[in-house]
Scaffold this motif. Structure first.
Motif, mmCIF file in Angstrom:
data_model
loop_
_atom_site.group_PDB
_atom_site.id
_atom_site.type_symbol
_atom_site.label_atom_id
_atom_site.label_comp_id
_atom_site.label_asym_id
_atom_site.label_seq_id
_atom_site.Cartn_x
_atom_site.Cartn_y
_atom_site.Cartn_z
ATOM 1 N N TRP A 59 52.040 3.653 4.226
ATOM 2 C CA TRP A 59 51.587 4.947 3.871
ATOM 3 C C TRP A 59 52.110 6.214 4.572
ATOM 4 C CZ3 TRP A 59 50.233 7.520 -0.193
ATOM 5 C CH2 TRP A 59 49.619 8.749 -0.122
ATOM 6 N N PRO A 60 52.029 6.118 5.800
ATOM 7 C CA PRO A 60 52.567 7.253 6.561
ATOM 8 C C PRO A 60 54.039 7.654 6.178
ATOM 9 C CG PRO A 60 51.559 5.997 8.017
ATOM 10 C CD PRO A 60 51.642 5.133 6.725
ATOM 11 N N GLN A 61 54.840 6.520 6.174
ATOM 12 C CA GLN A 61 56.245 6.817 5.517
ATOM 13 C C GLN A 61 56.529 7.478 4.239
ATOM 14 O OE1 GLN A 61 55.056 4.069 6.800
ATOM 15 N NE2 GLN A 61 56.635 3.034 8.492
ATOM 16 N N LEU A 62 55.523 7.193 3.207
ATOM 17 C CA LEU A 62 55.496 7.507 2.032
ATOM 18 C C LEU A 62 55.262 8.923 2.114
ATOM 19 C CD1 LEU A 62 54.264 4.388 0.418
ATOM 20 C CD2 LEU A 62 56.370 5.518 -0.236
ATOM 21 N N GLN A 63 53.973 9.124 2.718
ATOM 22 C CA GLN A 63 53.836 10.585 2.706
ATOM 23 C C GLN A 63 54.653 11.712 3.363
ATOM 24 O OE1 GLN A 63 49.980 9.812 5.044
ATOM 25 N NE2 GLN A 63 49.110 11.342 3.392
ATOM 26 N N ALA A 64 55.488 11.155 4.240
ATOM 27 C CA ALA A 64 56.467 11.821 4.806
ATOM 28 C C ALA A 64 57.485 11.995 4.143
ATOM 29 C CB ALA A 64 57.037 11.299 6.186
ATOM 30 N N ALA A 65 57.869 10.911 3.189
ATOM 31 C CA ALA A 65 58.968 11.123 2.270
ATOM 32 C C ALA A 65 58.763 11.954 1.009
ATOM 33 C CB ALA A 65 59.134 9.777 1.663
ATOM 34 N N GLU A 66 57.513 12.188 0.747
ATOM 35 C CA GLU A 66 57.084 13.225 -0.259
ATOM 36 C C GLU A 66 57.415 14.548 0.494
ATOM 37 O OE1 GLU A 66 53.173 14.795 -2.500
ATOM 38 O OE2 GLU A 66 53.352 12.721 -2.566
ATOM 39 N N ALA A 67 56.609 14.708 1.463
ATOM 40 C CA ALA A 67 56.807 16.082 2.092
ATOM 41 C C ALA A 67 58.193 16.546 2.145
ATOM 42 C CB ALA A 67 56.012 15.975 3.672
ATOM 43 N N ASP A 68 59.284 15.522 2.630
ATOM 44 C CA ASP A 68 60.392 16.128 2.658
ATOM 45 C C ASP A 68 61.187 16.286 1.453
ATOM 46 O OD1 ASP A 68 60.437 15.768 5.458
ATOM 47 O OD2 ASP A 68 61.472 13.743 5.701
ATOM 48 N N ALA A 69 60.921 15.609 0.279
ATOM 49 C CA ALA A 69 61.249 15.749 -0.962
ATOM 50 C C ALA A 69 60.856 17.234 -1.529
ATOM 51 C CB ALA A 69 60.829 14.663 -1.975
#
Length: 202
Positions: A181-191
Motif C-alpha cells: 500500500w505505501p508504494q502504491l500510494q506513492a506511485a499515484e502521487a507521482d503520477a
C-alpha cells in the motif's frame, strides 16, 4: 574614468585569485544566472546533504519490487479490463482475477474516461498465453469470488504498481490487503504530479 579602469583591474584580479585558489577548477553552477553558486569541482570531502554517491536513487522504485520466493505461476487467458482478467492456474483451473491495490476506469456499458486505455495497457503487459508470477495478500478472494492477486510479468514488471505509476489507475486499498500500500500510494502521487495518463486526460 581612471577610477573606473582601476576598479575593473581590481575585479579581474580578484576573480583570477579566486580561480587559482580553487585549483583552477572553479565553475558557475546553474548557468551563471541569478542565484548561481560557485563550485570548485572537487568531488572529495563531505557529501552529506547531497545526492547519494554514484547517483543511486534513494527509496523503493516501483519496478524494484520482485515477486516473492515460491510464487505460484499462472497463464493469462483473457484480459477483461484494466484491473480484471482470467487466468489458468497450474491445475488448469480457469480463475477470474482482480488485481489488488488499484482501481482502473470502467469499460463497456458504464464506460469511464481512460477505461479503454487502461485495458489496452494491461493487455500489452499481459498478452494471452503469457506466464505470470502471482501472490495473494491477507484475503485470497473478494466477495464476488474473484482471486485477489499481485502479478509480475515475465520480464519482472510488478503489474499492479506499474499501472498506477503510469497513470492507468488509482491506488485502492480494500480490506486488509495492504502489503504494498505505501508504494502504491506513492506511485499515484507521482503520477498525479506528472499528469500521467488519466490524470491529464480525465
Amino acid at each position: 574614468m581612471k577610477k573606473l579602469g582601476l576598479l575593473l583591474v581590481v575585479v579581474v584580479a580578484v576573480i583570477v585569485a579566486l580561480t587559482l585558489a580553487n585549483g583552477g577548477g572553479a565553475q558557475l553552477l546553474g548557468g551563471g544566472g541569478p542565484g548561481a553558486t560557485l563550485s570548485t569541482g572537487d568531488s572529495s570531502g563531505d557529501t552529506s546533504g547531497g545526492a547519494p554517491v554514484g547517483g543511486e536513487a534513494s527509496g523503493t522504485e516501483p519496478y524494484d519490487i520482485v515477486s516473492p520466493d515460491g510464487a505460484e505461476t499462472m497463464t493469462i487467458d483473457y484480459v477483461h479490463d484494466g484491473d480484471t482478467l482470467f487466468a489458468a492456474n497450474a491445475n488448469g483451473e480457469r480463475l477470474k482475477v482482480r488485481l489488488i491495490g488499484l482501481d482502473t476506469p470502467e469499460v463497456g456499458e458504464h464506460a469511464e474516461c481512460f477505461g479503454d486505455e487502461a485495458t489496452a495497457r494491461l493487455r500489452a503487459l499481459l498478452p494471452e498465453g503469457s506466464v505470470v508470477s502471482v501472490a495473494h495478500d491477507a484475503e485470497p478472494q473478494d466477495r464476488y469470488g474473484r482471486e485477489l492477486l499481485y502479478l509480475w510479468a515475465s520480464d519482472g514488471t510488478f503489474v499492479n504498481l506499474s499501472l498506477v505509476a503510469d497513470g492507468y489507475g488509482e491506488a485502492l486499498k480494500v480490506g486488509a490487503n495492504d502489503q504494498y500500500w505505501p508504494q502504491l500510494q506513492a506511485a499515484e502521487a507521482d503520477a498525479r504530479a506528472a499528469s500521467a495518463g488519466l490524470w491529464a486526460a480525465c
